[in-house]
Design an enzyme around this catalytic site. Structure first.
Site, PDB file in Angstrom:
ATOM      1  N   GLN A  13     124.948  48.480  81.034  1.00 26.68           N
ATOM      2  CA  GLN A  13     124.393  47.758  79.886  1.00 26.68           C
ATOM      3  C   GLN A  13     124.925  48.345  78.584  1.00 26.68           C
ATOM      4  O   GLN A  13     125.128  49.553  78.463  1.00 26.68           O
ATOM      5  CB  GLN A  13     122.871  47.862  79.925  1.00 26.68           C
ATOM      6  CG  GLN A  13     122.159  47.078  78.842  1.00 26.68           C
ATOM      7  CD  GLN A  13     120.654  47.185  78.975  1.00 26.68           C
ATOM      8  OE1 GLN A  13     120.141  47.612  80.008  1.00 26.68           O
ATOM      9  NE2 GLN A  13     119.926  46.826  77.937  1.00 26.68           N
ATOM     10  N   SER A  94     125.072  53.556  85.542  1.00 26.26           N
ATOM     11  CA  SER A  94     123.723  53.002  85.427  1.00 26.26           C
ATOM     12  C   SER A  94     123.652  51.644  86.125  1.00 26.26           C
ATOM     13  O   SER A  94     123.787  51.562  87.346  1.00 26.26           O
ATOM     14  CB  SER A  94     123.318  52.929  83.951  1.00 26.26           C
ATOM     15  OG  SER A  94     121.953  52.590  83.802  1.00 26.26           O
ATOM     16  N   LEU A  95     123.485  50.559  85.389  1.00 25.15           N
ATOM     17  CA  LEU A  95     123.480  49.229  85.977  1.00 25.15           C
ATOM     18  C   LEU A  95     124.694  48.998  86.870  1.00 25.15           C
ATOM     19  O   LEU A  95     124.609  48.345  87.918  1.00 25.15           O
ATOM     20  CB  LEU A  95     123.467  48.178  84.863  1.00 25.15           C
ATOM     21  CG  LEU A  95     123.921  46.763  85.260  1.00 25.15           C
ATOM     22  CD1 LEU A  95     122.854  46.102  86.099  1.00 25.15           C
ATOM     23  CD2 LEU A  95     124.287  45.962  84.041  1.00 25.15           C
ATOM     24  N   ARG A 119     115.073  44.837  88.095  1.00 21.43           N
ATOM     25  CA  ARG A 119     115.288  46.062  87.320  1.00 21.43           C
ATOM     26  C   ARG A 119     115.212  45.775  85.825  1.00 21.43           C
ATOM     27  O   ARG A 119     114.550  46.486  85.065  1.00 21.43           O
ATOM     28  CB  ARG A 119     116.654  46.636  87.694  1.00 21.43           C
ATOM     29  CG  ARG A 119     117.046  47.949  87.009  1.00 21.43           C
ATOM     30  CD  ARG A 119     118.460  48.319  87.476  1.00 21.43           C
ATOM     31  NE  ARG A 119     118.859  49.652  87.065  1.00 21.43           N
ATOM     32  CZ  ARG A 119     119.534  49.943  85.975  1.00 21.43           C
ATOM     33  NH1 ARG A 119     119.861  48.961  85.136  1.00 21.43           N
ATOM     34  NH2 ARG A 119     119.889  51.187  85.692  1.00 21.43           N
ATOM     35  N   HIS A 203     116.509  55.994  81.265  1.00 25.32           N
ATOM     36  CA  HIS A 203     116.854  57.236  81.965  1.00 25.32           C
ATOM     37  C   HIS A 203     116.032  58.421  81.444  1.00 25.32           C
ATOM     38  O   HIS A 203     116.561  59.507  81.209  1.00 25.32           O
ATOM     39  CB  HIS A 203     118.354  57.506  81.881  1.00 25.32           C
ATOM     40  CG  HIS A 203     119.165  56.426  82.522  1.00 25.32           C
ATOM     41  ND1 HIS A 203     119.156  56.195  83.884  1.00 25.32           N
ATOM     42  CD2 HIS A 203     119.960  55.460  81.991  1.00 25.32           C
ATOM     43  CE1 HIS A 203     119.919  55.158  84.157  1.00 25.32           C
ATOM     44  NE2 HIS A 203     120.410  54.688  83.032  1.00 25.32           N
ATOM     45  N   GLN A 252     117.117  56.752  89.722  1.00 25.96           N
ATOM     46  CA  GLN A 252     118.080  56.595  88.629  1.00 25.96           C
ATOM     47  C   GLN A 252     117.402  56.210  87.316  1.00 25.96           C
ATOM     48  O   GLN A 252     117.847  56.604  86.235  1.00 25.96           O
ATOM     49  CB  GLN A 252     119.117  55.545  89.027  1.00 25.96           C
ATOM     50  CG  GLN A 252     120.301  55.461  88.094  1.00 25.96           C
ATOM     51  CD  GLN A 252     120.755  54.029  87.909  1.00 25.96           C
ATOM     52  OE1 GLN A 252     120.062  53.229  87.303  1.00 25.96           O
ATOM     53  NE2 GLN A 252     121.918  53.717  88.425  1.00 25.96           N
TER      54      GLN A 252
END
Length: 314
Positions: A13, A94-95, A119, A203, A252
């Site tokens: 993202q 991440s994503l 998510r 995060h 995560q």
């Protein structure tokens, strides 16, 4: 014949932008937008072609958009036989980890899209419930940033390291007042902080409610044994067919993204000599060049950017 081991990396993202699907709309792989739309209820064609950039910043929409473009870019690179060697591993920032899991065979496109939608919703709801933000500390060593963050937390501030992106680039996440403290003290450790335009303190422990909500969706998801190792954000370890991805993906959301370590796992332990970034923008390529100057890195962010193999390797 080319035998350079290739690692595939997928952005997260923040790489979304208005019209990001335009370069891909006439490719055969554009049909993936219909598949993602069908399982998520979002019109991906509209998101990727016409949605204003400001609206596209919304966490859930941004994540679906970046995920879909990453899969289209991968499909087109495979269709053109243009990855430049045998693919030996994947990783995503991440994503981007969800696109990596699709490519590695651990999730179907529809299964991953369902999780990405869940998510994004969970992260957006957690961010709306508790105000937070993120910033990137540049130029300062990681150890100094970690020490500064611990110092501010000891004083009652709510701030954590969120991404270890590359040497001299560490993202912090938490309460806006605590991040203002980091910004004010960054010069004392030889750095400076740049604000990030994000919708929450990702995060970090602020995402615990999102991790709980996503965890339920992950437990219901149909994961298969991965055909390729995927390097996990939470520990920079490569997991093969035995990876516990429901647990890793849930962790995560509240754990730092160890991207620098993940790249070292790809290039050192797994022997990748070419890393191919698949998706919008070239953010990961810039980070990778700072992490390992000896690895070749190419970005596929449009059909015109599909890497051509050298004549000697064809």
């Amino acid at each position: 014949m080319n035998h350079v081991p290739v690692g595939l990396v997928f952005p997260g993202q923040g790489t979304q932008k208005q019209g990001m699907g335009e370069p891909w709309r006439d490719t055969p792989s554009w049909e993936l937008t219909a598949e993602v739309s069908a399982v998520t209820g979002e019109d991906l064609s509209e998101l990727l072609l016409h949605t204003p950039g400001e609206h596209l910043r919304r966490t859930d929409l941004a994540q679906l958009s970046v995920f879909t473009v990453s899969l289209i870019a991968h499909a087109e690179a495979v269709r053109g036989d243009a990855l430049g060697g045998p693919v030996v591993a994947c990783a995503g920032h991440s994503l981007g980890e969800y696109a990596a899991l699709v490519v590695a065979g651990a999730l179907t496109v529809g299964g991953a899209a369902t999780l990405v939608a869940a998510r994004g919703r969970a992260m957006r709801e957690a961010a709306l419930a508790r105000e937070g933000t993120m910033g990137v500390v540049v130029a300062a060593p990681l150890a100094e940033v970690e020490a500064l963050v611990r110092e501010i937390r000891a004083e009652g501030g709510q701030v954590w390291v969120a991404n270890v992106n590359a040497p001299g680039q560490t993202v912090v996440s938490g309460d806006p007042d605590a991040l203002a403290e980091v910004a004010g003290r960054a010069a004392s450790i030889g750095g400076r902080m740049l604000d990030l335009q994000v919708g929450g303190a990702f995060h970090s422990p602020y995402m615990a409610p999102a991790a709980d909500a996503l965890g339920r969706a992950l437990r219901e998801a149909a994961f298969a044994p991965a055909r390729l190792p995927v390097v996990a954000n939470v520990d920079a370890v490569a997991y093969g067919a035995d990876g516990d991805w429901p647990a890793l993906c849930a962790r995560q959301l509240t754990s730092p993204v160890l991207w620098e370590g993940s790249v070292h796992t790809l290039t050192r332990r797994l022997g990748c000599r070419r890393l191919v970034e698949l998706g919008p923008g070239r953010t990961l390529a810039g980070l990778i060049r700072r992490i390992d100057r000896d690895v070749e890195v190419v970005s596929v962010d449009s059909p015109h950017a599909v890497p051509a193999r050298p004549v000697s390797e064809r």
